[in-house]
Motif scaffolding. Sequence first.
Motif, PDB file in Angstrom:
ATOM      1  N   THR A  81       5.972  -1.108  24.703  1.00 58.05           N
ATOM      2  CA  THR A  81       4.656  -1.729  24.821  1.00 58.05           C
ATOM      3  C   THR A  81       4.209  -2.213  23.449  1.00 58.05           C
ATOM      4  O   THR A  81       4.500  -1.590  22.426  1.00 58.05           O
ATOM      5  CB  THR A  81       3.635  -0.717  25.366  1.00 58.05           C
ATOM      6  N   SER A  82       3.519  -3.330  23.408  1.00 60.63           N
ATOM      7  CA  SER A  82       3.063  -3.884  22.141  1.00 60.63           C
ATOM      8  C   SER A  82       1.892  -3.071  21.596  1.00 60.63           C
ATOM      9  O   SER A  82       1.230  -2.327  22.322  1.00 60.63           O
ATOM     10  CB  SER A  82       2.645  -5.345  22.327  1.00 60.63           C
ATOM     11  N   VAL A 156       0.905   7.524  13.665  1.00 59.66           N
ATOM     12  CA  VAL A 156       0.831   7.072  12.280  1.00 59.66           C
ATOM     13  C   VAL A 156       1.638   5.789  12.128  1.00 59.66           C
ATOM     14  O   VAL A 156       2.811   5.741  12.513  1.00 59.66           O
ATOM     15  CB  VAL A 156       1.349   8.141  11.303  1.00 59.66           C
ATOM     16  N   ILE A 157       1.006   4.778  11.579  1.00 59.34           N
ATOM     17  CA  ILE A 157       1.682   3.521  11.286  1.00 59.34           C
ATOM     18  C   ILE A 157       2.044   3.501   9.813  1.00 59.34           C
ATOM     19  O   ILE A 157       1.195   3.745   8.947  1.00 59.34           O
ATOM     20  CB  ILE A 157       0.803   2.318  11.641  1.00 59.34           C
ATOM     21  N   GLY A 158       3.313   3.233   9.522  1.00 59.74           N
ATOM     22  CA  GLY A 158       3.778   3.095   8.158  1.00 59.74           C
ATOM     23  C   GLY A 158       4.058   1.635   7.843  1.00 59.74           C
ATOM     24  O   GLY A 158       4.646   0.925   8.656  1.00 59.74           O
ATOM     25  N   VAL A 159       3.631   1.197   6.666  1.00 61.89           N
ATOM     26  CA  VAL A 159       3.895  -0.173   6.215  1.00 61.89           C
ATOM     27  C   VAL A 159       4.501  -0.095   4.818  1.00 61.89           C
ATOM     28  O   VAL A 159       3.939   0.547   3.917  1.00 61.89           O
ATOM     29  CB  VAL A 159       2.610  -1.024   6.188  1.00 61.89           C
ATOM     30  N   PHE A 160       5.650  -0.747   4.635  1.00 64.83           N
ATOM     31  CA  PHE A 160       6.288  -0.813   3.330  1.00 64.83           C
ATOM     32  C   PHE A 160       5.541  -1.771   2.412  1.00 64.83           C
ATOM     33  O   PHE A 160       5.080  -2.828   2.852  1.00 64.83           O
ATOM     34  CB  PHE A 160       7.738  -1.296   3.464  1.00 64.83           C
ATOM     35  N   LEU A 161       5.429  -1.400   1.136  1.00 66.62           N
ATOM     36  CA  LEU A 161       4.893  -2.282   0.104  1.00 66.62           C
ATOM     37  C   LEU A 161       6.031  -2.615  -0.854  1.00 66.62           C
ATOM     38  O   LEU A 161       6.555  -1.737  -1.534  1.00 66.62           O
ATOM     39  CB  LEU A 161       3.743  -1.628  -0.663  1.00 66.62           C
ATOM     40  N   LYS A 162       6.427  -3.866  -0.864  1.00 65.99           N
ATOM     41  CA  LYS A 162       7.537  -4.327  -1.681  1.00 65.99           C
ATOM     42  C   LYS A 162       7.008  -4.989  -2.947  1.00 65.99           C
ATOM     43  O   LYS A 162       6.079  -5.799  -2.893  1.00 65.99           O
ATOM     44  CB  LYS A 162       8.393  -5.317  -0.885  1.00 65.99           C
ATOM     45  N   GLU A 163       7.606  -4.637  -4.090  1.00 64.47           N
ATOM     46  CA  GLU A 163       7.106  -5.166  -5.353  1.00 64.47           C
ATOM     47  C   GLU A 163       7.261  -6.682  -5.402  1.00 64.47           C
ATOM     48  O   GLU A 163       8.330  -7.227  -5.105  1.00 64.47           O
ATOM     49  CB  GLU A 163       7.840  -4.526  -6.528  1.00 64.47           C
ATOM     50  N   GLY A 164       6.181  -7.350  -5.771  1.00 65.15           N
ATOM     51  CA  GLY A 164       6.173  -8.805  -5.831  1.00 65.15           C
ATOM     52  C   GLY A 164       4.836  -9.285  -6.349  1.00 65.15           C
ATOM     53  O   GLY A 164       4.357  -8.827  -7.383  1.00 65.15           O
ATOM     54  N   GLY A 199       2.015  -9.755   8.447  1.00 65.55           N
ATOM     55  CA  GLY A 199       1.702 -10.888   9.297  1.00 65.55           C
ATOM     56  C   GLY A 199       2.328 -10.770  10.668  1.00 65.55           C
ATOM     57  O   GLY A 199       1.739 -11.186  11.673  1.00 65.55           O
ATOM     58  N   ASP A 200       3.538 -10.182  10.732  1.00 62.68           N
ATOM     59  CA  ASP A 200       4.222  -9.961  12.004  1.00 62.68           C
ATOM     60  C   ASP A 200       4.245  -8.467  12.287  1.00 62.68           C
ATOM     61  O   ASP A 200       5.036  -7.728  11.713  1.00 62.68           O
ATOM     62  CB  ASP A 200       5.643 -10.514  11.951  1.00 62.68           C
ATOM     63  N   ALA A 201       3.342  -8.045  13.153  1.00 64.13           N
ATOM     64  CA  ALA A 201       3.276  -6.623  13.521  1.00 64.13           C
ATOM     65  C   ALA A 201       3.965  -6.352  14.845  1.00 64.13           C
ATOM     66  O   ALA A 201       3.774  -5.298  15.453  1.00 64.13           O
ATOM     67  CB  ALA A 201       1.820  -6.171  13.589  1.00 64.13           C
ATOM     68  N   VAL A 219       4.564  16.586  15.187  1.00 65.78           N
ATOM     69  CA  VAL A 219       3.608  16.137  16.202  1.00 65.78           C
ATOM     70  C   VAL A 219       3.238  14.672  16.050  1.00 65.78           C
ATOM     71  O   VAL A 219       2.241  14.216  16.605  1.00 65.78           O
ATOM     72  CB  VAL A 219       2.314  16.987  16.141  1.00 65.78           C
ATOM     73  N   VAL A 220       4.053  13.894  15.327  1.00 64.88           N
ATOM     74  CA  VAL A 220       3.656  12.542  14.967  1.00 64.88           C
ATOM     75  C   VAL A 220       4.472  11.496  15.715  1.00 64.88           C
ATOM     76  O   VAL A 220       5.704  11.525  15.708  1.00 64.88           O
ATOM     77  CB  VAL A 220       3.794  12.311  13.447  1.00 64.88           C
ATOM     78  N   ASN A 221       3.775  10.572  16.341  1.00 64.76           N
ATOM     79  CA  ASN A 221       4.384   9.385  16.923  1.00 64.76           C
ATOM     80  C   ASN A 221       4.404   8.331  15.813  1.00 64.76           C
ATOM     81  O   ASN A 221       3.379   7.741  15.487  1.00 64.76           O
ATOM     82  CB  ASN A 221       3.556   8.901  18.113  1.00 64.76           C
ATOM     83  N   TRP A 222       5.582   8.110  15.218  1.00 57.95           N
ATOM     84  CA  TRP A 222       5.707   7.203  14.083  1.00 57.95           C
ATOM     85  C   TRP A 222       5.991   5.777  14.527  1.00 57.95           C
ATOM     86  O   TRP A 222       6.853   5.536  15.369  1.00 57.95           O
ATOM     87  CB  TRP A 222       6.828   7.656  13.148  1.00 57.95           C
ATOM     88  N   ILE A 223       5.281   4.832  13.931  1.00 57.08           N
ATOM     89  CA  ILE A 223       5.551   3.404  14.075  1.00 57.08           C
ATOM     90  C   ILE A 223       5.651   2.847  12.664  1.00 57.08           C
ATOM     91  O   ILE A 223       4.667   2.875  11.914  1.00 57.08           O
ATOM     92  CB  ILE A 223       4.438   2.667  14.851  1.00 57.08           C
ATOM     93  N   VAL A 224       6.837   2.397  12.260  1.00 58.94           N
ATOM     94  CA  VAL A 224       7.045   1.869  10.915  1.00 58.94           C
ATOM     95  C   VAL A 224       7.355   0.382  11.017  1.00 58.94           C
ATOM     96  O   VAL A 224       8.338  -0.016  11.648  1.00 58.94           O
ATOM     97  CB  VAL A 224       8.183   2.605  10.187  1.00 58.94           C
ATOM     98  N   MET A 225       6.519  -0.430  10.414  1.00 57.46           N
ATOM     99  CA  MET A 225       6.675  -1.874  10.489  1.00 57.46           C
ATOM    100  C   MET A 225       7.930  -2.340   9.761  1.00 57.46           C
ATOM    101  O   MET A 225       8.258  -1.846   8.679  1.00 57.46           O
ATOM    102  CB  MET A 225       5.445  -2.571   9.882  1.00 57.46           C
ATOM    103  N   LYS A 226       8.604  -3.323  10.354  1.00 52.47           N
ATOM    104  CA  LYS A 226       9.801  -3.866   9.722  1.00 52.47           C
ATOM    105  C   LYS A 226       9.448  -4.821   8.589  1.00 52.47           C
ATOM    106  O   LYS A 226      10.154  -4.890   7.588  1.00 52.47           O
ATOM    107  CB  LYS A 226      10.671  -4.587  10.764  1.00 52.47           C
TER     108      LYS A 226
END
Length: 261
Positions: A81-82, A156-164, A199-201, A219-226
Amino acid sequence: MDRRAVLKYSLLGLTASSLGMGSLQSIVKAAEGNGKKPSWGYTGAAGPESWGELSDEFAICSTGTSQSPINLTSAVDADLTSLSFDYQDTFLAIVNNGHTIQANYEPGSTLQLDGQSFELKQFHFHAPSEHIENGVPTAMEVHFVHQNPDTGALAVIGVFLKEGRLNQALQPIWSRMPKTTGGQKTLDTGFNASSLLPGDASQFYRYYGSLTTPPCSEVVNWIVMKEPISVSRIQVARFIQAIGERNARPVQSLNRRFLLD
C-alpha cells in the motif's frame, strides 16, 4: 498498484500490535529522550557493543533477533500500500538530548499506512546514516517517529542525507540547534516535515525491526526511502559539533532472509 521494495525478516520478532499500550508509551518516551543525563552512548564502555549489559531493560540490544539498523540489500518486488502524508505546519521544540538533535512535533500531522493512522511525534538525526544500502552509508539519516494513537503501534520513516548541496529546508532547524546537552530552542515560524522528504516517496524499503537506541525494543515498522535528500558538508560538520563524531548504531548482522527490489 505501484510496486515497492520490501524487506522482511524470516523472524519478525515481536510486533507492535502484540504489546500493551502502556509498554509502547514507555518505549516512545525512551525513544524521544527524557532530558536526563544519558546512561548510554556511542563510544567507550557505554557504547553500542555494551548496551545489552548496561541494564536488564536493555538486554534485547544483545539478545534480539530483529535488531536495527540493517544493510538494505537483496530485496524482491512486492505490492505494498502507498504512503499517504498529511503533515501540517507547526512550531518545533528543538532539543539536544545528548544523543541527537530532536525536533518535537505538535499534534495533528499523520501518516496513513496499512489502513492505519500514525501521528508524527518527532524527528531526529544520525551521523553517519544508521541504515546502509548495499554496504554504503550516507553522511546522515533522519528518522520520523510516528505512533498510532489507538494501538500504540510505531512506524518510523528513515531518509538518507547524501553529502552535496546545502539543504535549505534544514537551515531553520540548524540555525537554532542547541550546542550543549539539555539545550532547547523553539522554532516558531512554522515548519512542515514534508520538506525533508524526498521528491519521490513512492520507492522504499520496508521491514520489521527495532529501535536503534536502548531499549532496542523490536516493535518498529520501518520504511526507509530509496531516494536520498541532500546535506552540505558544512551542515554535517555543524551537527557533529553539537552531538559528537558519531551517533549511529552499527549495522546489526544477524541471520535474516531478505526480500528486495
